[in-house]
Design a protein around this motif. Structure first.
Motif: not given
Length: 140
Positions: A56-65
């Motif tokens: 989740r930390e890596v995906c923060d701000g990306l269109p990923l969940s």
């Protein structure tokens, strides 16, 4: 699982399966069940939560969940929160397939839709390496 009455023999059921009656498979299953203690489940569930949180930390701000429970995790190629099958249908399946191949090239075998899990043998170094490989993939 297939259970049907055996022709000509009442009160009997046939159960077809690849490893039915295999003593080595049965012994391995029994040994695994002996090792899967409450503590072992707590360990893999905690590791699973650690992986999900770090992803989740890596995906923060990306269109990923990130979704999952216990020892399981899933990287979803959508910014939508996954609450039901309609939300799940919004994922970019092609991106997930390509990302799974990229991670495989780095030594991480997830499904083609980016499902993964940890086990009792998963080490901190392996989690760190997965997070680094995934971070490199999405940040490049």
């Amino acid at each position: 699982f297939l259970a049907v009455s055996k022709p000509g023999i009442p009160d009997r059921m046939a159960h077809a399966g690849t490893f039915n009656g295999n003593p080595v498979t049965a012994a391995a299953g029994c040994a695994t069940l002996d090792e899967l203690t409450i503590e072992a489940f707590a360990q893999i569930n905690a590791l699973g939560e650690q992986v999900r949180q770090r992803l989740r930390e890596v995906c923060d701000g990306l269109p990923l969940s990130i979704t999952g429970a216990g020892s399981l995790f899933k990287i979803n190629a959508t910014a939508r929160e996954i609450r039901d099958y309609r939300d799940a249908m919004t994922v970019d399946r092609e991106w997930e397939r390509i990302a799974s191949l990229a991670l495989l090239n780095e030594g991480f075998m997830l499904t083609s839709s980016l499902h993964g899990c940890v086990s009792t043998q998963t080490a901190e170094a392996e989690i760190n390496a997965l997070i680094e490989a995934f971070s490199t993939l999405v940040k490049s």
